[in-house]
Every structure is written in C-alpha cells, then in structure tokens.
Design a protein around this motif. Structure first.
Motif, PDB file in Angstrom:
ATOM      1  N   LEU A 112     -31.920 -35.459 -11.869  1.00 17.43           N
ATOM      2  CA  LEU A 112     -31.136 -36.463 -11.149  1.00 17.43           C
ATOM      3  C   LEU A 112     -32.024 -37.024 -10.046  1.00 17.43           C
ATOM      4  O   LEU A 112     -32.615 -36.262  -9.269  1.00 17.43           O
ATOM      5  N   GLY A 113     -32.105 -38.354  -9.990  1.00 19.59           N
ATOM      6  CA  GLY A 113     -32.942 -38.958  -8.958  1.00 19.59           C
ATOM      7  C   GLY A 113     -34.360 -38.435  -9.036  1.00 19.59           C
ATOM      8  O   GLY A 113     -34.971 -38.378 -10.099  1.00 19.59           O
ATOM      9  N   MET A 114     -34.886 -38.004  -7.876  1.00 26.20           N
ATOM     10  CA  MET A 114     -36.264 -37.513  -7.821  1.00 26.20           C
ATOM     11  C   MET A 114     -36.301 -36.040  -7.434  1.00 26.20           C
ATOM     12  O   MET A 114     -37.213 -35.584  -6.744  1.00 26.20           O
ATOM     13  N   GLN A 115     -35.304 -35.286  -7.894  1.00 25.57           N
ATOM     14  CA  GLN A 115     -35.213 -33.895  -7.461  1.00 25.57           C
ATOM     15  C   GLN A 115     -36.317 -33.018  -8.032  1.00 25.57           C
ATOM     16  O   GLN A 115     -36.677 -32.003  -7.432  1.00 25.57           O
ATOM     17  N   ARG A 116     -36.882 -33.395  -9.186  1.00 23.52           N
ATOM     18  CA  ARG A 116     -38.039 -32.643  -9.672  1.00 23.52           C
ATOM     19  C   ARG A 116     -39.209 -32.813  -8.714  1.00 23.52           C
ATOM     20  O   ARG A 116     -39.938 -31.856  -8.433  1.00 23.52           O
ATOM     21  N   ALA A 117     -39.388 -34.038  -8.192  1.00 18.91           N
ATOM     22  CA  ALA A 117     -40.479 -34.282  -7.244  1.00 18.91           C
ATOM     23  C   ALA A 117     -40.280 -33.498  -5.953  1.00 18.91           C
ATOM     24  O   ALA A 117     -41.239 -33.219  -5.233  1.00 18.91           O
ATOM     25  N   ALA A 118     -39.024 -33.118  -5.659  1.00 21.40           N
ATOM     26  CA  ALA A 118     -38.733 -32.342  -4.452  1.00 21.40           C
ATOM     27  C   ALA A 118     -38.964 -30.853  -4.660  1.00 21.40           C
ATOM     28  O   ALA A 118     -38.819 -30.076  -3.715  1.00 21.40           O
ATOM     29  N   GLY A 119     -39.286 -30.455  -5.879  1.00 21.96           N
ATOM     30  CA  GLY A 119     -39.594 -29.053  -6.123  1.00 21.96           C
ATOM     31  C   GLY A 119     -38.603 -28.301  -6.971  1.00 21.96           C
ATOM     32  O   GLY A 119     -38.732 -27.082  -7.133  1.00 21.96           O
ATOM     33  N   LEU A 120     -37.610 -28.984  -7.533  1.00 22.08           N
ATOM     34  CA  LEU A 120     -36.594 -28.294  -8.331  1.00 22.08           C
ATOM     35  C   LEU A 120     -37.113 -28.120  -9.763  1.00 22.08           C
ATOM     36  O   LEU A 120     -36.857 -28.928 -10.650  1.00 22.08           O
ATOM     37  N   TYR A 121     -37.879 -27.047  -9.960  1.00 25.15           N
ATOM     38  CA  TYR A 121     -38.419 -26.759 -11.281  1.00 25.15           C
ATOM     39  C   TYR A 121     -38.848 -25.297 -11.346  1.00 25.15           C
ATOM     40  O   TYR A 121     -39.006 -24.619 -10.328  1.00 25.15           O
ATOM     41  N   GLY A 122     -39.021 -24.803 -12.570  1.00 28.64           N
ATOM     42  CA  GLY A 122     -39.478 -23.436 -12.783  1.00 28.64           C
ATOM     43  C   GLY A 122     -39.794 -23.227 -14.251  1.00 28.64           C
ATOM     44  O   GLY A 122     -39.565 -24.095 -15.097  1.00 28.64           O
ATOM     45  N   SER A 123     -40.322 -22.055 -14.577  1.00 28.40           N
ATOM     46  CA  SER A 123     -40.762 -21.742 -15.937  1.00 28.40           C
ATOM     47  C   SER A 123     -39.636 -21.151 -16.776  1.00 28.40           C
ATOM     48  O   SER A 123     -38.769 -20.432 -16.266  1.00 28.40           O
ATOM     49  N   LEU A 124     -39.683 -21.440 -18.067  1.00 22.65           N
ATOM     50  CA  LEU A 124     -38.782 -20.843 -19.046  1.00 22.65           C
ATOM     51  C   LEU A 124     -39.649 -20.438 -20.235  1.00 22.65           C
ATOM     52  O   LEU A 124     -40.157 -21.298 -20.951  1.00 22.65           O
TER      53      LEU A 124
ATOM     54  N   GLU B 197     -44.159 -37.593   2.007  1.00 21.50           N
ATOM     55  CA  GLU B 197     -42.953 -38.374   2.279  1.00 21.50           C
ATOM     56  C   GLU B 197     -41.765 -37.716   1.578  1.00 21.50           C
ATOM     57  O   GLU B 197     -41.892 -37.182   0.480  1.00 21.50           O
ATOM     58  N   SER B 198     -40.608 -37.793   2.195  1.00 23.30           N
ATOM     59  CA  SER B 198     -39.404 -37.227   1.586  1.00 23.30           C
ATOM     60  C   SER B 198     -39.053 -37.985   0.318  1.00 23.30           C
ATOM     61  O   SER B 198     -39.386 -39.168   0.161  1.00 23.30           O
ATOM     62  N   ILE B 199     -38.354 -37.304  -0.599  1.00 27.15           N
ATOM     63  CA  ILE B 199     -37.969 -37.986  -1.833  1.00 27.15           C
ATOM     64  C   ILE B 199     -36.979 -39.106  -1.548  1.00 27.15           C
ATOM     65  O   ILE B 199     -36.916 -40.086  -2.284  1.00 27.15           O
ATOM     66  N   LEU B 200     -36.205 -38.993  -0.458  1.00 28.55           N
ATOM     67  CA  LEU B 200     -35.283 -40.070  -0.114  1.00 28.55           C
ATOM     68  C   LEU B 200     -36.058 -41.329   0.227  1.00 28.55           C
ATOM     69  O   LEU B 200     -35.743 -42.423  -0.259  1.00 28.55           O
ATOM     70  N   LYS B 201     -37.094 -41.191   1.039  1.00 28.13           N
ATOM     71  CA  LYS B 201     -37.907 -42.351   1.407  1.00 28.13           C
ATOM     72  C   LYS B 201     -38.631 -42.900   0.182  1.00 28.13           C
ATOM     73  O   LYS B 201     -38.734 -44.121   0.003  1.00 28.13           O
ATOM     74  N   GLN B 202     -39.119 -41.997  -0.672  1.00 29.08           N
ATOM     75  CA  GLN B 202     -39.780 -42.453  -1.897  1.00 29.08           C
ATOM     76  C   GLN B 202     -38.816 -43.241  -2.778  1.00 29.08           C
ATOM     77  O   GLN B 202     -39.147 -44.322  -3.280  1.00 29.08           O
ATOM     78  N   GLU B 203     -37.627 -42.696  -2.978  1.00 31.20           N
ATOM     79  CA  GLU B 203     -36.657 -43.324  -3.883  1.00 31.20           C
ATOM     80  C   GLU B 203     -36.218 -44.677  -3.359  1.00 31.20           C
ATOM     81  O   GLU B 203     -36.114 -45.649  -4.123  1.00 31.20           O
ATOM     82  N   ILE B 204     -35.968 -44.755  -2.067  1.00 27.28           N
ATOM     83  CA  ILE B 204     -35.554 -46.036  -1.488  1.00 27.28           C
ATOM     84  C   ILE B 204     -36.689 -47.054  -1.599  1.00 27.28           C
ATOM     85  O   ILE B 204     -36.470 -48.225  -1.919  1.00 27.28           O
ATOM     86  N   GLY B 205     -37.928 -46.595  -1.370  1.00 19.58           N
ATOM     87  CA  GLY B 205     -39.060 -47.502  -1.486  1.00 19.58           C
ATOM     88  C   GLY B 205     -39.232 -48.032  -2.895  1.00 19.58           C
ATOM     89  O   GLY B 205     -39.432 -49.237  -3.106  1.00 19.58           O
ATOM     90  N   LEU B 206     -39.115 -47.174  -3.876  1.00 22.71           N
ATOM     91  CA  LEU B 206     -39.304 -47.588  -5.264  1.00 22.71           C
ATOM     92  C   LEU B 206     -38.190 -48.500  -5.752  1.00 22.71           C
ATOM     93  O   LEU B 206     -38.398 -49.326  -6.652  1.00 22.71           O
ATOM     94  N   SER B 207     -37.000 -48.358  -5.171  1.00 27.08           N
ATOM     95  CA  SER B 207     -35.859 -49.172  -5.623  1.00 27.08           C
ATOM     96  C   SER B 207     -35.602 -50.367  -4.704  1.00 27.08           C
ATOM     97  O   SER B 207     -34.549 -50.998  -4.796  1.00 27.08           O
ATOM     98  N   SER B 208     -36.546 -50.656  -3.805  1.00 27.82           N
ATOM     99  CA  SER B 208     -36.381 -51.790  -2.886  1.00 27.82           C
ATOM    100  C   SER B 208     -36.913 -53.075  -3.510  1.00 27.82           C
ATOM    101  O   SER B 208     -37.644 -53.067  -4.499  1.00 27.82           O
ATOM    102  N   SER B 209     -36.539 -54.184  -2.915  1.00 29.72           N
ATOM    103  CA  SER B 209     -37.041 -55.495  -3.317  1.00 29.72           C
ATOM    104  C   SER B 209     -37.725 -56.157  -2.114  1.00 29.72           C
ATOM    105  O   SER B 209     -37.041 -56.487  -1.144  1.00 29.72           O
TER     106      SER B 209
END
Length: 542
Positions: A143-155, A183-195
C-alpha cells in the motif's frame, strides 16, 4: 479491536472460474504429496520505530520491533497463519506474500483494493495460506510506499520433511537487499504525485539486511583505509554492516532477494565465483558467474565454495545498475572464520559494471534456463496481449506511467469482492486495450503525451494459455528508455524470450524458447526492447 480473517472465502457463493489481469499481471503450481504438514502461527504488530539503517536516525516501518521484519520459515505443504495488527496511528496497511501462489486463497494475497480492503489503524487481519513450492521468497507492504519505509522480510520455503534440494550445500546465508532514502515516504509520495512531479532523487544508501552506510567510506573508495575503519565494521547494532561469516572449505547457499523500490543492483564477492541454482523459487540450470544483476522483486540462490586463502577476508559488493549511480556502493565482508572482522581484505572490492552496460546485463539474464525436469510451456497460446510501457503526463502536469496509454486508478471497492458478488458498478466493465497502435514508434517520446486513467480488468477463462508481450518504449525524454521489472501475482510464468526494438509476431516468433524457458514470477524488460511471457490461467482470483 476489529478482526478480519483471510482463511476462508469472504462470501459464501462459489468463485467464478475466470481470471482478472490488472497492471500487475498474472502460472504454475505443483501438487502436494501426503507428507505431514504443520500450521505455523505468527502474531505481528506493524508500527513505526525510530531506527538508524544507515547510521542516520529515521523512521522505519517495523514488525514486533524488528527491522527488517521477522523471517518466516516453513516446509512445502505447511499452512502459514499471520495475524497482522495495525498499530500505525494514521495509516492503513496490507502485506503481500511475494511469490506465494495463493492457490485457493486469493483473498490472502495482500493487495489493497484488489484482494482486500486495507486494514485500518487499530484493526487486525489474519492471513492464512499454504506454501506449495520450495524457494526463496519475501513479504512486503503493498500500500502506498510502505515497502520503501521498511515493511518487508524474508519468507523461505524448504522442501517437504525428508526431501532434499537437488544440490548440496553445508550452510546458508540469507540476504535482503534494499535501497534507502532519508526523506520520509510521505514527502516522497506527495512529491511523486504532485504537478509537476518532484523527483525524489536517487537513494542515499543500499542496505543489506537493513544495514548500510550513506556517509561513510566503507561505501567509498577502497584506498581510504583510516576513514573506512571509522565505519566500525563491528560498531553500532543498527547500521554496522551485516557480516557474512563462513568457515573455510565449505559450500554455502546464499539466498539473495531484492526488495528495492527503484534500484537495480549488481552483487559480487571478491575472488569467489557464484553458481546460480535458483531463481524466484524455481530451479535453473546451474551456471557460474562472477556477479549477478538483480532487479526489484527478484530472488536468487547462489552457491559459493569458500576455497580461497583462509587467512584473508573478502569484499561483498553491491552497486547500482540501469541508472546513473549517485548512491555509494554497498559493501560488507565475507569473513573467513576465525579471522577477526576488523581484518580488511587486501584486494579492492569487486567493481560494479558500468551502469548502462546493458549487454552485460543481457548476457547474465540470457543464461537463466530451466533445470532439467522442469515443467515445459504449452507449445501454443490461446490468447496474446501486448502491453506497451510508456511514461506520460496527465492533466497537463502529473507524470504517470501507463500501459497502452491507460494508467491504473484502483477502485474503492476491492475487485475480488466486487466481482464475487456482482458489484459491477464499482469498476469499469470494459477491459483495457489488448494492444497498441501498429504505427507506434517506440524510439520516440509518446506522440500523445496525455494518458487517461482506468480501472478495467482483463478477464480469462480457466485454462486459457496466455502470452503477454511486454514492450518497452521511449520515455518523455528523447532517446531515453529504462530497465523495468514486472511481477506476476498468483502464478509463475515462462520467460519465452527477449529482444531488441519492437516485437513482431512474424519476425520474432521463431526466437521464442519453448524448450527450456525459465519459470519466474518477476522479469525485466530492457530499454527499447521486449520480453514475452506465457502462463496458464489456472488459479482463479484477481
């Protein structure tokens, strides 16, 4: 606390025998034997934590206080049950089980607006699924950029109890590779979705099992020894390099998974050859290489023989491929025990190939072929879809990637539930285009710079044999095309071939490999090139 459970269908009526293809595309499963299986239970709390992945404190998204998240290890046929509790104060969350086919459990795939509603703060969701194929996999926020924030692990899925891998090794090491921004993922996401779009720039560091250094000479030039020692190879727990400890004259399996958000990576170990034996949970014909290119979502197993001079340690090096690198290399040590970690290698680290040496990348990729005895693809497809990858503008200023000039905009009601109970008004009932104009010039920026958005789906009857032609093209900038990985949910696919320029059914058909194409769940398309996949639509879901 509200609880949702994904161990049974969300609705009582039978699921229709058809498939739905989104901009994530959909192969193959195996029959389980009668071996005794286990149910493995986990309870996870997802929350933000202060952490210093590259020695600079930041916020990471962790699980049970860990970053990266806990490793799941199971055997083929086991049932995995994960109760995920969302302790994020303001964000929803889902977790996708990357490479797990979810045969019969499409509601556990962990894709927001596709297989489920995202889990709200304070609520929980229980994922339950069977792991049916040995291999190296991982999980991540979807969801969003939560992987970029560190939400991941091995399986990691081992063979059934009593079964063995088709290759020998003494011990194994597991590596998760990722890129990291300050940069926080919030700032990244807003930047990428800006015009206009505000580009986030290249990552500040490369992490190995959540550890790296951005402003430290362990990731700089080899000759600066004194400053390198300041990096403290055995220093602070959160950012000290993950050391690969080995014993001399052993064979090690190194499982390597890329969870990067942007970066293609090159992996090498000084003075050691890598024997590639697995790709994305599928066995491949073993081949030796000095280094591997790995793209986001891919996983490999390589075998190394620790037969070098036992009194030395050796560099492990990671560098950026496919993009002009502004990120320092990731470095750590292959530590031959009982040598101290502080004993730095006497030779320079392996040098990452030039970022735009695509011929080298292709030479590695083309060596990946299915192991003997692997399932072979059907000789003919019953349907072929062409997906043109372009970069476009929307409403004049927003930068969007598009497929056949449609940029996906997910509906508010998840497709899986909507289709199951017939909520046809929740998404466009017209499927997206299955091809693009024949006169489209992939070597020039798109003539129509404005894309449209859509949320229609491709529908497949059960048993259809589907070819997908991924066609790369010029971006908005002249004479510019980018490497890009594609991942398939719910299936593996056969990679029938790669080529230069625009795919031609007449001229390129004979180039396709129907003898021993590799099974994968993630594949790359090269700049100004094409990749052809084939899968059997045999796993109902979305």
């Amino acid at each position: 606390m509200a609880t949702k459970v994904a161990n049974q269908p969300l609705f009582p009526m039978p699921f229709p025998a058809m498939f739905f293809l989104l901009s994530i595309i959909f192969g193959f499963g195996i029959t389980l034997s009668d071996a005794v299986s286990q149910t493995r239970h986990y309870t996870w709390e997802v929350e933000y934590m202060f952490w210093s992945p590259d020695c600079k404190e930041n916020l990471v998204m962790g699980i049970n206080g860990q970053f990266p998240g806990p490793t799941i290890r199971a055997n083929v046929g086991d049932t995995v049950v994960v109760e995920m509790i969302n302790k994020l104060s303001t964000e929803d969350v889902v977790i996708h089980w990357h490479g797990i086919l979810q045969k019969g459990t499409p509601w556990a795939d962990g894709t927001a607006s596709i297989s489920q509603c995202a889990t709200n703060p304070g609520e929980s969701f229980t994922y339950q699924f069977v792991v049916d194929k040995p291999g190296t996999y991982f999980y991540h926020g979807h969801l969003g950029m939560q992987r970029a924030a560190g939400l991941y692990g091995s399986l990691i899925v081992d063979p059934e109890e009593g079964e063995k891998e088709p290759f020998h090794y003494d011990e194994e090491i597991n590596l998760l590779l990722s890129d990291w921004w300050h940069e926080s993922i919030l700032k990244q996401e807003i930047g990428l979705s800006s015009s206009p779009m505000r580009w986030i720039g290249e990552p500040q560091s490369i992490l190995i099992n959540g550890r790296g250094q951005s402003n430290c000479s362990i990731a700089a030039k080899y000759m600066n020894m004194k400053k390198m020692e300041q990096c403290k190879l055995s220093g602070s727990e959160q950012c000290a390099p993950f050391i690969l400890e080995v014993k001399p004259n052993k064979i090690y399996r190194i499982r390597i998974t890329s969870t990067t958000s942007l970066s293609a990576l090159n992996f090498a170990i000084g003075k050691h050859k890598l024997l590639v034996v697995e790709a994305d949970g599928n066995y491949v014909q073993p081949f030796l290489t000095s280094d591997i290119d790995i793209y986001s979502g891919e996983s490999y197993s390589v075998l190394i023989n620790t037969d070098q001079k036992p009194s030395e340690n050796y560099w492990v090096s990671l560098g950026i491929r496919g993009r002009d690198p502004k990120t320092p290399p990731g470095l750590t040590i292959l530590n031959y025990l009982p040598n101290p970690v502080s004993k730095l290698p006497t030779s320079p680290p392996p040098e990452t190939p030039k970022w735009n040496d695509y011929d080298r990348s292709k030479n590695f990729t083309f060596q990946i072929l299915a192991a003997m005895g692997s399932p072979k693809p059907p000789l003919k497809s019953t349907r072929r879809i062409f997906l043109l990858n372009t970069q476009n503008k929307m409403n004049g200023g927003y930068t969007k990637w598009a497929i056949n000039n449609v940029s996906l905009a997910l509906p508010s009601t998840p497709y899986l539930g909507a289709i199951k109970i017939g909520l046809n008004h929740t998404f466009d009932q017209n499927p997206p285009p299955e091809t693009y104009p024949e006169d489209y010039d992939i070597n020039k920026p798109p003539p129509n710079r404005n894309t449209i958005t859509g949320n229609g789906v491709y529908r497949f009857q059960i048993g259809e044999i589907v070819d997908v032609v991924l066609q790369n093209a010029n971006t908005l900038n002249d004479k510019h095309s980018e490497i890009h990985p594609w991942h398939l949910h719910g299936h593996d696919f056969w990679v029938l071939g790669y080529g230069e320029g625009k795919f031609s059914s007449a001229a390129d058909e004979t180039k396709l490999n129907l003898k021993n194409p590799p099974l994968r769940n993630t594949v790359v398309i090269f700049p100004f090139g094409w990749t052809v996949l084939r899968f059997v639509a045999d796993n109902p879901g979305v």
